[in-house]
Design a protein around this motif. Structure first.
Motif, PDB file in Angstrom:
ATOM      1  N   HIS A 303       0.866  -1.190   0.000  1.00 49.32           N
ATOM      2  CA  HIS A 303       0.000   0.000   0.000  1.00 49.32           C
ATOM      3  C   HIS A 303       0.896   1.232   0.000  1.00 49.32           C
ATOM      4  O   HIS A 303       1.675   1.419   0.937  1.00 49.32           O
ATOM      5  CB  HIS A 303      -0.890   0.026   1.245  1.00 49.32           C
ATOM      6  N   VAL A 304       0.788   2.054  -1.037  1.00 54.86           N
ATOM      7  CA  VAL A 304       1.581   3.288  -1.059  1.00 54.86           C
ATOM      8  C   VAL A 304       0.796   4.457  -0.465  1.00 54.86           C
ATOM      9  O   VAL A 304       1.320   5.562  -0.353  1.00 54.86           O
ATOM     10  CB  VAL A 304       2.060   3.640  -2.480  1.00 54.86           C
ATOM     11  N   ASP A 305      -0.442   4.217  -0.114  1.00 57.70           N
ATOM     12  CA  ASP A 305      -1.276   5.196   0.583  1.00 57.70           C
ATOM     13  C   ASP A 305      -2.060   4.456   1.658  1.00 57.70           C
ATOM     14  O   ASP A 305      -2.269   3.243   1.566  1.00 57.70           O
ATOM     15  CB  ASP A 305      -2.256   5.888  -0.381  1.00 57.70           C
ATOM     16  N   LEU A 306      -2.523   5.196   2.649  1.00 62.96           N
ATOM     17  CA  LEU A 306      -3.247   4.586   3.761  1.00 62.96           C
ATOM     18  C   LEU A 306      -4.608   4.072   3.298  1.00 62.96           C
ATOM     19  O   LEU A 306      -5.354   4.789   2.630  1.00 62.96           O
ATOM     20  CB  LEU A 306      -3.447   5.631   4.862  1.00 62.96           C
ATOM     21  N   PRO A 307      -4.973   2.810   3.614  1.00 61.49           N
ATOM     22  CA  PRO A 307      -6.327   2.324   3.314  1.00 61.49           C
ATOM     23  C   PRO A 307      -7.356   3.049   4.188  1.00 61.49           C
ATOM     24  O   PRO A 307      -7.006   3.903   4.999  1.00 61.49           O
ATOM     25  CB  PRO A 307      -6.252   0.835   3.662  1.00 61.49           C
ATOM     26  N   LYS A 308      -8.633   2.658   4.042  1.00 57.37           N
ATOM     27  CA  LYS A 308      -9.699   3.357   4.756  1.00 57.37           C
ATOM     28  C   LYS A 308     -10.015   2.751   6.115  1.00 57.37           C
ATOM     29  O   LYS A 308     -10.599   3.424   6.963  1.00 57.37           O
ATOM     30  CB  LYS A 308     -10.982   3.351   3.901  1.00 57.37           C
ATOM     31  N   SER A 309      -9.674   1.487   6.320  1.00 57.62           N
ATOM     32  CA  SER A 309     -10.071   0.827   7.562  1.00 57.62           C
ATOM     33  C   SER A 309      -9.213  -0.402   7.789  1.00 57.62           C
ATOM     34  O   SER A 309      -8.529  -0.882   6.874  1.00 57.62           O
ATOM     35  CB  SER A 309     -11.544   0.405   7.491  1.00 57.62           C
ATOM     36  N   VAL A 310      -9.270  -0.923   9.010  1.00 60.39           N
ATOM     37  CA  VAL A 310      -8.552  -2.157   9.326  1.00 60.39           C
ATOM     38  C   VAL A 310      -9.110  -3.318   8.496  1.00 60.39           C
ATOM     39  O   VAL A 310      -8.355  -4.140   7.975  1.00 60.39           O
ATOM     40  CB  VAL A 310      -8.654  -2.482  10.833  1.00 60.39           C
ATOM     41  N   GLU A 358     -17.030   5.481   9.889  1.00 61.99           N
ATOM     42  CA  GLU A 358     -15.862   5.455   9.008  1.00 61.99           C
ATOM     43  C   GLU A 358     -14.681   6.194   9.636  1.00 61.99           C
ATOM     44  O   GLU A 358     -13.529   5.773   9.479  1.00 61.99           O
ATOM     45  CB  GLU A 358     -16.215   6.061   7.649  1.00 61.99           C
ATOM     46  N   LEU A 359     -14.952   7.279  10.348  1.00 62.49           N
ATOM     47  CA  LEU A 359     -13.873   8.014  11.014  1.00 62.49           C
ATOM     48  C   LEU A 359     -13.281   7.191  12.155  1.00 62.49           C
ATOM     49  O   LEU A 359     -12.069   7.206  12.386  1.00 62.49           O
ATOM     50  CB  LEU A 359     -14.375   9.366  11.525  1.00 62.49           C
ATOM     51  N   ARG A 360     -14.124   6.464  12.885  1.00 64.81           N
ATOM     52  CA  ARG A 360     -13.617   5.586  13.950  1.00 64.81           C
ATOM     53  C   ARG A 360     -12.726   4.499  13.362  1.00 64.81           C
ATOM     54  O   ARG A 360     -11.676   4.155  13.929  1.00 64.81           O
ATOM     55  CB  ARG A 360     -14.770   4.957  14.739  1.00 64.81           C
ATOM     56  N   LYS A 361     -13.137   3.951  12.218  1.00 67.71           N
ATOM     57  CA  LYS A 361     -12.338   2.913  11.577  1.00 67.71           C
ATOM     58  C   LYS A 361     -11.003   3.472  11.090  1.00 67.71           C
ATOM     59  O   LYS A 361      -9.965   2.805  11.187  1.00 67.71           O
ATOM     60  CB  LYS A 361     -13.116   2.293  10.410  1.00 67.71           C
ATOM     61  N   LEU A 362     -11.011   4.696  10.579  1.00 71.42           N
ATOM     62  CA  LEU A 362      -9.769   5.330  10.137  1.00 71.42           C
ATOM     63  C   LEU A 362      -8.848   5.574  11.325  1.00 71.42           C
ATOM     64  O   LEU A 362      -7.634   5.348  11.248  1.00 71.42           O
ATOM     65  CB  LEU A 362     -10.084   6.645   9.414  1.00 71.42           C
ATOM     66  N   ASP A 363      -9.418   6.037  12.443  1.00 67.98           N
ATOM     67  CA  ASP A 363      -8.614   6.250  13.658  1.00 67.98           C
ATOM     68  C   ASP A 363      -7.981   4.941  14.128  1.00 67.98           C
ATOM     69  O   ASP A 363      -6.825   4.912  14.564  1.00 67.98           O
ATOM     70  CB  ASP A 363      -9.493   6.829  14.777  1.00 67.98           C
TER      71      ASP A 363
END
Length: 603
Positions: A303-310, A358-363
Motif C-alpha cells: 500500500h503506497v497510501d493509507l487504506p480506509k479501515s482495518v 468510518e472516522l472511527r475505523k480510520l482512527d
C-alpha cells in the motif's frame, strides 16, 4: 463403495488431508446442515462446499458476486474433472440454453450464478425443476450495508431458505468482524446454522509499516527489489496515483500494469487477464481491483497510501500468499493520507452515523500504524481474536521500535496549532516550530509568535512524526472546512497543562542502501537452490504457455506451491509425480508427461 470426503479430496484435488475445520464443515454440510463459515483468505473455503457438492445428490448452486471470479473457479474445477459451469452475461444464448439443459438433466455438479440472475423469476422457476443438492453463498459479507462490497441483492437471498427449506445452505466469507457476522446471520436467516470461525491469523504474511518519505516511490522500489520475478499488487488511493506509480515502475524495468474503474473496460479486463495468466506481473490498482482475485501465488501486497479501515487493509493484504507460501504486506503512509481520507469522509454524502463509523475505523487503522506492539496481535484483536505473545514475523517483532518521551515536543506542537488559530496544516506548523521564515509565515506574521523557532532541535521528519502520533492518540483532529488544518481536541487540554505525559515511537532513519544491497536474486526471493530454481523457472514457462493456449489463469493449471514441490522433489516418473501435493488423478493424466519432459529438459 461410494467415495468418502477424503477419497474425493485426494483423487480430485491431490491432497491427503483436510486443513483446520474443513473436515468438520464438509461433514456437517454433506449431511444436510446449514453453516456459516468464517475463514481467512487462503484458508480453503471453496473445498468446504465443493466436496459436499460432490457427495450430495443434485447440483450445488453457488452464488458468486463477480463474473471473473466464477469463471476462474469453474475453469479450475473443470481442470480437475469436476462437472462445473456458470451462467452470466458473458454467455451467448445458445451456450446459456445448453447449460440450462445440463442443469435440468442432472449433468452438473456445481453451477455458479450471480445473485442478480438467481433472483429472477425465470431462474427460480428453472431451479424448481432441477434436483438441488445445496446452496453456497460465497463472499457473504456482501450482505452488510456497512461494508465497501455491499450488494443489495444479497439481502434477498433468504428466498432460498423460504422456497427450498430442505436444501442446506453454506455462507462463506473471509472478512467479517463481529457486527458484520451478526448482520450475515440476520439478513440470510442463518440463526439455526452452525458457525465455524477459523483463526483470522495468516502466519505466512509478514507485516511492515513505514512512514512515507516524500512520495514514497523510492521506498516502494526498494521494497519491490526484494521480490524479483514475483507477482504482487500495489494499492494506491486514487486513479491518478495508480497511473503515476505504474509508469514509474515500468521506467524502473518492472512488468507493471494499472487497474482502476476509470479505465476503458476492455483494457482493464486485459490487464487483469495478464496478471492472472503471467508470472511476475505487478498490478498497481485502486481497491476496484479486489474481491475475486483468486491468484494463489501473489507474493506481496504493498500500500503506497493509507487504506480506509482495518477491515479493508486486512482484506487487501489477505490477497498475498493464498497458497501458504511466505509473503509480505508492506504499507507506507503519511499524515497527508489521513487528512485526505478524513476530508473525503466528512465531505461525502453519507449520513452522520455512517461518517462517524468510518472516522472511527480510520482512527483505528492510524493507531495500528503508529503502534509499537505486534502487528498481528493488533489485527487479530480487531476481529475479536486474542493472541498470546508476539508473532516474530512483523516489523515491530523483528526490530522492536525505540520510544522517547514526547511530552515536551507535544506541548510545543499543540501550542503552535493553538497560537496560529487552528487554521493551518502540518507543513506550515513545522516551518513555524523550526523557525523557517517562509512567505506564508511572514504573511501571517507567525514569526513573532512565542512558538516560532522553539522546535529547532527536531528536523522536519521528526516533527511530522510528532503530529502524526498526536493525531493517532486523539489529541489532534482535522478541520476539513479549512483544507486539512489541524485543530485541538478535548484530549489535548491535560497534555497542554502538563497533567499527563506521552511516549512516541522513534522515527526510523531513512535507509541508505547501496546498489549492490538493493536487489535480491530470484534464487533468494524464491528460497530455492540453483538447480531447483532452474527446474521451477522451466515449469513456470511451460505453465504460462499452456495457460495462454487454453486462455485460462496460470494457477488453474498448477499452483506455484505445486510447481515448487515438483522442482524440489525432481520426480523421475509418474508414480513419484503423483505423490506431489496438489496433483490429482485428472491433472496427472492431463499434464504428467509434459511436466516430466520439462524436468528432463532442465536437467
Amino acid at each position: 463403495m461410494p467415495d468418502t470426503a477424503l477419497d474425493l479430496l485426494h483423487r480430485i484435488f491431490g491432497h491427503t488431508a483436510f486443513r483446520g475445520e474443513q473436515a468438520h464443515i464438509v461433514d456437517h454440510v454433506a449431511q444436510g446442515g446449514d453453516a456459516l463459515v468464517l475463514m481467512p483468505t487462503g484458508g480453503g473455503k471453496s473445498i468446504c462446499y465443493q466436496i459436499p457438492a460432490l457427495l450430495r445428490d443434485g447440483v450445488a448452486i453457488v452464488v458468486s458476486p463477480l463474473i471473473a471470479l466464477m469463471q476462474d473457479q469453474v475453469e479450475a474445477l473443470r481442470q480437475v474433472g469436476v462437472r462445473a459451469a456458470y451462467l452470466n452475461s458473458t454467455l451467448d444464448a445458445e451456450t446459456a440454453a445448453m447449460i440450462e439443459r445440463q442443469l435440468l438433466q442432472g449433468e452438473l455438479d456445481l453451477l455458479y450464478v450471480a445473485p442478480e440472475r438467481l433472483l429472477t423469476g425465470r431462474f427460480l422457476s428453472l431451479l424448481d425443476r432441477a434436483q438441488l443438492g445445496l446452496f453456497a453463498i460465497d463472499e457473504a459479507h456482501c450482505v452488510s450495508q456497512w461494508g465497501h462490497d455491499f450488494r443489495p441483492e444479497y439481502r434477498q437471498l433468504t428466498v432460498l431458505h423460504e422456497r427450498w427449506p430442505d436444501v442446506p445452505r453454506i455462507a462463506l466469507t473471509a472478512t467479517a468482524d463481529a457486527p458484520t457476522r451478526r448482520e450475515i446471520v440476520e439478513r440470510l436467516a442463518l440463526e439455526d446454522a452452525k458457525q465455524f470461525v477459523s483463526s483470522f491469523d495468516r502466519p505466512n504474511i509478514r507485516y511492515t509499516v513505514v512512514p512515507k518519505d516524500g512520495g514514497g516511490t523510492r521506498q516502494l522500489l526498494d521494497f519491490l527489489a526484494r521480490h524479483p520475478g514475483q507477482s504482487g499488487i500495489v494499492y494506491a488511493f486514487s486513479r491518478k496515483r495508480v497511473e503515476s506509480v505504474a509508469e514509474q515502475l515500468c521506467k524502473a524495468g518492472m512488468k507493471a500494469l494499472a487497474y482502476h474503474a476509470g479505465m476503458d473496460a476492455s483494457i482493464r479486463a486485459a490487464n487483469q487477464r495478464r496478471f492472472l495468466q503471467e508470472d511476475g506481473i505487478v498490478m498497481v490498482a485502486t481497491i476496484a481491483f479486489g474481491m475475486g482475485i483468486d491468484k494463489p501465488d501473489v507474493r506481496f501486497v504493498a500500500h503506497v497510501d493509507l487504506p480506509k479501515s482495518v477491515e479493508g487493509y486486512y482484506q487487501e493484504t489477505g490477497r498475498a500468499g493464498r497458497d501458504g507460501g511466505a509473503s509480505e504486506a508492506w504499507l507506507s503512509y503519511g499524515l497527508g493520507d489521513v487528512v485526505s481520507l478524513r476530508q473525503m469522509v466528512e465531505q461525502g454524502e453519507a449520513g452522520e452515523e455512517r461518517k462517524r463509523l468510518e472516522l472511527r475505523k480510520l482512527d483505528a487503522l492510524l493507531g495500528y500504524c503508529e503502534s509499537t506492539d505486534c502487528r498481528r496481535q493488533a489485527l487479530l484483536r480487531w476481529f475479536g481474536e486474542e493472541r498470546a505473545g508476539g508473532c516474530g514475523n512483523c516489523d515491530n517483532c523483528l526490530s522492536p521500535p525505540e520510544s522517547w518521551d514526547g511530552t515536551e515536543a507535544s506541548r510545543k506542537a499543540l501550542s503552535a496549532i493553538y497560537r496560529t488559530g487552528q487554521r493551518f496544516g502540518v507543513g506550515h506548523l513545522v516551518d513555524v516550530l523550526r523557525g523557517v521564515r517562509t512567505d506564508k509565515v511572514a504573511q501571517f506574521r507567525h514569526d513573532v509568535l512565542s512558538v516560532f523557532g522553539v522546535g529547532k532541535d527536531l528536523d522536519d521528519r521528526q516533527w511530522r512524526s510528532v503530529f502524526r502520533q498526536l493525531m493517532a492518540g486523539g489529541f489532534v483532529d482535522v478541520d476539513v472546512e479549512h483544507f486539512g488544518a489541524l485543530r485541538l481536541t478535548e484530549a489535548a487540554r491535560p497534555l497542554l497543562r502538563g497533567e499527563t505525559t506521552v511516549r512516541f515511537r522513534t522515527e526510523p532513519k531513512a535507509a541508505v542502501r547501496s546498489r549492490r544491497d538493493r536487489r535480491t536474486s530470484e534464487a533468494e526471493a524464491f528460497d530455492l537452490d540453483p538447480a531447483s530454481l532452474a527446474r521451477f523457472q522451466a515449469l513456470r514457462e511451460w505453465r504460462a504457455q499452456t495457460a495462454r493456449e487454453q486462455n485460462v489463469p496460470a494457477y488453474v493449471i498448477f499452483h506455484d506451491a505445486t510447481l515448487r514441490a515438483i522442482a524440489e522433489g525432481d520426480p523421475a516418473d509418474l508414480d513419484e509425480l503423483a505423490r506431489i501435493p496438489g496433483i490429482g488423478s485428472s491433472k496427472l493424466d492431463r499434464y504428467g508427461e509434459a511436466v516430466l519432459q520439462q524436468l528432463f529438459d532442465a536437467a
